[in-house]
Design an enzyme around this catalytic site. Structure first.
Site: not given
Ligand code: GLC
Length: 628
Positions: A321, A519
């Site tokens: 990521d 997020e």
């Protein structure tokens, strides 16, 4: 032999826009360099093998791998965010394997043509490298090609989970692939197959459900939709199942936190969907930021190599990521030599650096030369990357195929999105059958912060990373949808906080909900309705007219205290651009069919509360949903 090399390069270099045969100064300088780099005649001849489509992909991969220097191999393992490219020529000189658009990273003006031009430009620099290996370009097209202005924006996964229709999910992914590939995109970082267990997590809406089996079924469908019948088809894009694994299980729903559970629970809840994605042929899997029982997954060779690649037989590429390996030592601020060594040795094949790529390449090269990262590990990574690139047909068709640009945001695509919105709605309360409403209603009051706000309808990962309130892209707000569906005689009165509205309305609709987030910015420890919306409900309750509340949220929120003032309650989640999908149901053209894919808590201190616990004491249980 050198002639073959230069013809190949000229043909491939002519790339995306220059005429065939026209060499740029880049190409000329490359040929001048060939002598220095010692590309032998026989190497030139061998090089033709990997460019030969009649040769099986496995052989093409091995041939190309045999020609690559260590630096070129590591270049292929490097993914750079477009915003951090210091010089386009680095794509050539470092042999960069992949470029991405992070959330909201778009060329300006943000148009399909400009995206395709941007892609082709980067591709030409890649094709100018010594071996002419094309880049693979990735973007988060997670509910449509959502970084692109004017693209069709679909309901986020939480809504598709409530629809519970795998065939619909496949169609949504297919349309996303058509719109993304029309601008050159090769790869979407989707589907997110998290299994969120705690609604306080800011990424709950990116998950289809708290139920692993439902996530598995819908995740498979999404992979099939994105990747089509063959990765080499013009509109196929590489899917990326994410985030492996345990992202939705962190304690307290803390984004990038620690998932604490037995291996049996970890496998059953969080790894199960990856078995489905692999069965569907997913070509890439993204590693998760979180830790499992204190070990960062980005450094967990047991999970990535032994379980994912070994036991589950995943043969695609594993990508980190965003700056994910930086966090291995607990500090995201910088990428250390130790971080890189642990991440690569754990089994990560491509690193989403995404910024200091020169540092990454130099450091990893040193680690290999020191023997702390083996060449076998490097070759395994590069084999996986090259196999994907050959299977995508990038060597044969490296340039953006713009033939479907006209379909982007088309009425046809928006109709499918509208269908998805309809099917995602969950009717949670409908006292006295207030719904469906008549289109000939005399006077209707519309209130709430989300009634006329396309940005909030879309939520995070739309035009920008976090998403934004307001008129951010082309679409239909719920107020606009109401105004268009009612008769000409109907009076529609809009008052955001429901104050100073005249008497005589027959119904009040309050469209309430959350402001966009993504997020960790969405982590929320109380999940309460905002003040303006709460006031709107209070202002309109007790006026002797039914109050219909439509929730635009990325998750179940704590609504219990307002329930006695609400006659009808609908969860609309984050529906995207097509607000008419909501009025189709409210005004009775379609009956609501959605079922909760998440247990709805009655209070914050119940959380986490999930179907596996029997949803006991929940306000609304998993699977709940009324109809007409
Ligand atoms: C983000 C997200 C991931 C996304 C990636 C690229 O941090 O965790 O889901 O695909 O970066 O934007």
């Amino acid at each position: 032999m050198l002639l073959i090399v230069s013809i190949c390069m000229v043909l491939s270099f002519s790339g995306c826009k220059a005429e065939v045969g026209v060499k740029s100064e880049l190409q000329q300088s490359k040929e001048d360099r060939q002598g220095e780099e010692g590309i032998e005649g026989e190497a030139g001849e061998e090089k033709a093998i990997y460019m030969d489509t009649s040769v099986p992909v496995g052989k093409r991969v091995e041939n190309l791998l045999s020609l690559m220097t260590l630096e070129e191999k590591i270049g292929q393992m490097t993914q750079v965010a477009r915003d951090f490219i210091i010089s386009d020529e680095h794509i050539t000189s470092y042999g960069i394997g992949s470029i991405l658009s992070g959330g909201g990273s778009a060329p300006q003006p943000n148009t399909p043509e400009n995206w395709a031009d941007m892609y082709d430009n980067y591709q030409q620099f890649a094709l100018s490298s010594r071996l002419g290996i094309p880049i693979i370009y990735g973007t988060d097209a997670v509910h449509g090609h959502n970084n692109l202005s004017g693209a069709t924006i679909f309901p986020h996964n939480i809504g598709l989970g409530a629809a519970g229709d795998a065939e619909l999910v496949k169609r949504v992914a297919r349309i996303t692939a058509i719109e993304a590939s029309a601008t050159g995109m090769d790869w979407t970082f989707s589907p997110c197959i998290a299994v969120p267990q705690d609604e306080r997590w800011g990424r709950t809406y990116e998950g289809f459900s708290e139920n692993s089996e439902l996530v598995t079924a819908l995740g498979k469908a999404a992979v099939e939709g994105y990747q089509g019948n063959s990765l080499s088809d013009d509109t196929s894009i590489l899917a990326c199942a994410k985030h492996f694994a345990g992202d939705g299980g962190t304690t307290g729903g803390i984004d990038r936190g620690n998932t604490e559970c037995s291996e049996e629970d970890f496998r059953n809840v969080h790894i199960t969907p990856y078995i489905g994605a692999i069965e569907a042929g997913v070509g890439s899997i993204m590693v998760s930021f979180n830790s499992w029982n204190g070990v960062p997954v980005h450094a967990n060779s047991y999970l990535i190599t032994d379980v994912l690649k070994g036991e589950l037989g995943f043969d695609g590429l594993v990508v980190s990521d965003w700056s994910g390996i930086n966090g291995i030592d607990g500090f995201y601020e910088n990428m250390t030599e130790q971080d890189i060594m642990e991440g690569i040795n754990a089994g990560i094949d491509m690193v989403m650096v995404p910024d200091n790529y020169v540092d990454f390449i130099v450091t990893l090269t040193g680690l290999v030369k020191d023997g702390r990262v083996s060449m076998e590990r490097i070759d395994d990574a590069v084999r996986r990357i090259l196999t994907i690139k050959f299977n995508l047909g990038l060597f044969e068709n490296p340039c953006a195929d713009r033939s479907n640009v006209g379909l982007i945001g088309s009425k046809e695509h928006r109709e499918i999105a509208r269908e998805a919105v309809r099917k995602s709605l969950v009717l949670l309360k409908n006292e006295n059958q207030v719904l469906p409403l008549s289109k000939n209603i005399k006077r209707i009051v519309v209130a709430g912060t989300k009634a006329d706000d396309i940005g909030s309808q879309c939520g995070g990962w739309t035009i920008t990373w976090q998403g934004e309130v307001g008129d951010i892209t082309e679409g239909t707000t719920i107020l606009e949808a109401i105004e268009s569906i009612v008769s000409e005689e109907t009076e529609v009165i809009y008052s955001k906080d429901g104050s100073d509205v005249p008497e005589g309305a027959e119904v009040a609709i309050v469209v309430a909900g959350e402001t966009p987030y993504a997020e960790y910015m969405g982590d929320d420890s109380d999940l309460l309705l905002g003040e303006v919306d709460a006031n709107a409900i209070n202002n309109l309750a007790g006026r002797g007219i039914p109050v219909v509340v439509i929730l635009i949220t990325g998750r179940p929120i704590i609504i219990t205290d307002h329930l006695d003032k609400i006659d009808t309650l609908i969860a609309a989640w984050l529906p995207g651009t097509e607000g008419q999908g909501i009025t189709d149901v409210i005004f009775g053209d379609y009956a609501p069919a959605g079922k909760l894919s998440y247990t709805w808590p009655a209070s914050i201190d119940q959380i986490p509360i999930n179907d596996v616990d029997g949803s006991k004491g929940a306000l609304f249980p998993y699977g709940y949903g009324l109809t007409y």
